[in-house]
Design an enzyme around this catalytic site. Structure first.
Site, short mmCIF file in Angstrom:
data_model
loop_
_atom_site.label_atom_id
_atom_site.label_comp_id
_atom_site.label_asym_id
_atom_site.label_seq_id
_atom_site.Cartn_x
_atom_site.Cartn_y
_atom_site.Cartn_z
N ASP A 234 1.38 -9.94 -7.02
CA ASP A 234 2.49 -9.39 -7.80
C ASP A 234 2.08 -8.25 -8.72
O ASP A 234 2.80 -7.25 -8.83
CB ASP A 234 3.20 -10.50 -8.58
CG ASP A 234 2.27 -11.34 -9.44
OD1 ASP A 234 1.05 -11.08 -9.50
OD2 ASP A 234 2.77 -12.29 -10.08
N MET B 75 0.14 -14.87 -7.91
CA MET B 75 -1.22 -15.00 -7.40
C MET B 75 -1.81 -16.39 -7.69
O MET B 75 -1.25 -17.18 -8.43
CB MET B 75 -2.11 -13.92 -8.01
CG MET B 75 -1.72 -12.50 -7.65
SD MET B 75 -2.75 -11.25 -8.45
CE MET B 75 -4.35 -11.57 -7.70
N HIS B 76 -2.96 -16.66 -7.07
CA HIS B 76 -3.87 -17.76 -7.40
C HIS B 76 -3.43 -19.15 -6.96
O HIS B 76 -4.23 -20.08 -6.95
CB HIS B 76 -4.16 -17.83 -8.90
CG HIS B 76 -4.53 -16.53 -9.53
ND1 HIS B 76 -5.52 -15.72 -9.03
CD2 HIS B 76 -4.02 -15.89 -10.61
CE1 HIS B 76 -5.63 -14.64 -9.79
NE2 HIS B 76 -4.72 -14.71 -10.74
#
Length: 497
Positions: free
Chosen positions: A248, A89-90
């Site tokens: 995830d 992520m991110h």
């Protein structure tokens, strides 16, 4: 003929592709690794082209395994119905108008965006940001990375057409369609949790064009269909539905059967980072934003507490001080020490820290060392320090969404001694599945729902019946005393920083 779906998880260390039949059995799998770039202290990047090459190689390997399976068994060809996505992520992949990456992707554990976080909180009151998005501005999130790009690499910023999260970039390469879904998008920093769409008020306040962000669709929706040139390279059908999938942590939770239909069971993952995942049915953020609140792929929500360097701390110790000792031998050594590591304390803030401190500048430490201490004490202190860090996050989570059990996954959960330490420090029952399939498996389940094999996620999760080991917590006064000293250690080091 056996019907198959494929799950693809784009991790930090590598990509994993799996083929799963419609009864949930894994038929084939492949992993490919790629490098992590650290061009400056506190920076973490990867080349998105490395992700693509590794992913296509892994998919090709899986299709070759499937074809070989059919040839050896004499079965008819396998029929692949869909591909589901998951990923770290991110991260930020900035694309130009031709869909080319402008620069390397900036990752989830990158800490360069302190000034951008301050800029966001100066423009939007912290409490308002938490109420709208479930989180304060955080250095690892994508939105501060965009502001950093505007300030520090303005020439690149002027070329921007779209910014994508890692798994969504992979989906774009596979299908030509740029979209995202709520579980990953809620880790960007500007998704409104109430309507699960981009918060245009936030973006306009920051003078950011909302068109830079892709449309948000449901996690089980079809993001696009496999392009012909990709299909030819990897051996999958042209036009194969590619399902949007999930971040995830949310995808891995689905792979474990964790959803808002059972609010008392969460998960604990000990990989590079340590993550506590707690499902909830309403978007109730921690008022101080000490833990994350994100959308879940099932339409609900989840709280997330993160220790940035969990298994990463143990890897750092091994690489730095004991490169010729295996991880299993390190764990054996830790067992020769005692609970409390004979007084040694370890602060696992080697990459800054997320929950509950949100402090990118904090750093790790060993304290209370003496000539009497051994390597066994130091290794055990690392394991206990990670457990103490996770307990800090769990205490915040439990006040909002109490959980009775945690399904323990990741490399750290395969260690008997670390599992015992975690159960006793967290004072929570841990369930360690004997077969752990991870985020790629969750992505495959989302793909099954996306193409109608199951009417909804709840029906799909009924096929999961993992065989597990259960570790009951035991009260140990040494851990309670150690945890109090651990919290004082962070405060003390912060005061003198």
């Amino acid at each position: 003929m056996t019907d198959i779906v494929v799950g693809l998880d784009l991790g930090t260390g590598g990509v994993r592709a799996i083929a799963v039949n419609l009864q949930g059995q894994i038929i084939a799998q492949s992993t490919r690794n790629y490098p992590l770039l650290t061009p400056q202290p506190g920076w973490t990047e990867q080349n998105s082209s490395d992700w693509v090459e590794a992913s296509l190689d892994a998919l090709f390997d899986v299709t070759q395994q499937l074809n070989g399976h059919c040839a050896m068994s004499g079965d008819k060809p396998l029929r692949v119905y869909a591909l589901g996505l998951s990923g770290q992520m991110h991260g930020m992949v900035p694309l130009d108008v031709e869909g080319k990456a402008i620069r390397p992707a900036i990752l989830w554990n990158d800490q360069r965006t302190g000034k951008a976080v301050a800029e966001i909180e100066a423009a939007i009151p912290r409490q308002e940001l938490i109420q709208r998005t479930g989180n304060p501005a955080i250095t690892g999130f994508q939105l501060p990375k965009l502001l950093w790009l505007r300030t520090e690499e303005s020439q690149a910023y002027t070329r921007l057409w779209q910014i994508l999260l890692p798994k969504d970039y992979l989906g774009y390469v596979l299908t030509g369609e740029a979209v995202t879904e709520p579980s990953d998008a809620s880790g960007v920093g500007c998704l409104n949790l109430a309507n699960r769409q981009w918060d245009t008020d936030i973006l306009h306040t920051l003078d950011i064009n909302p068109a830079l962000f892709p449309p948000v669709i449901e996690s089980t929706a079809i993001a696009g269909r496999l392009k012909s040139e990709i299909a030819a390279r990897v051996g999958l059908p042209v036009g194969l539905p590619v399902i949007a999938g999930g971040g995830d942590n949310a995808a891995a939770a689905i792979g474990l059967g964790i959803s808002s239909s059972n609010l008392n069971r969460g998960s604990l993952s000990i990989g590079t980072s340590g993550v506590i995942f707690a499902p909830c049915d309403r978007p109730i953020p921690d008022p101080e934003g000490r833990v994350h609140l994100f959308c879940h792929v099932d339409g609900g929500y989840h709280l997330l507490g993160v220790t940035l360097a969990a298994g990463g701390s143990l890897r750092w110790y091994r690489d730095t001080f004991a490169p010729h000792i295996s991880y299993s031998d390190l764990m054996d050594m830790a067992e020769r020490s005692q609970p409390g590591a004979r007084g040694v304390l370890f602060l696992p803030h080697l990459a800054g820290e997320r929950s509950p401190h949100l402090d990118p500048d904090t750093r790790g430490a060993f304290v209370n060392l003496s000539l009497a201490h051994t390597q066994a004490d130091i290794i055990r202190a690392v394991l206990e320090g990670v457990a103490f860090s996770l307990r800090e996050a769990l205490e915040v989570i439990s006040a909002i969404a109490p959980i009775d059990q945690l399904l323990a996954t990741g490399g750290g959960a395969r260690s008997h001694i670390w599992l015992r330490i975690l159960a006793d420090v967290l004072q929570t029952e841990l369930i360690a599945p004997k077969a752990e399939e991870g985020a790629a498996y969750g992505a495959a389940i989302l793909a099954m729902v996306g193409i109608g094999v199951y009417p909804n996620l709840e029906a799909a999760l009924k096929m999961l019946a993992p065989d597990s080991n259960v570790v009951q917590p035991q009260v140990n006064p040494l851990y309670e005393a150690g945890f109090k000293r651990y919290k004082l250690l962070y405060d003390t080091l912060k005061a003198v920083r």
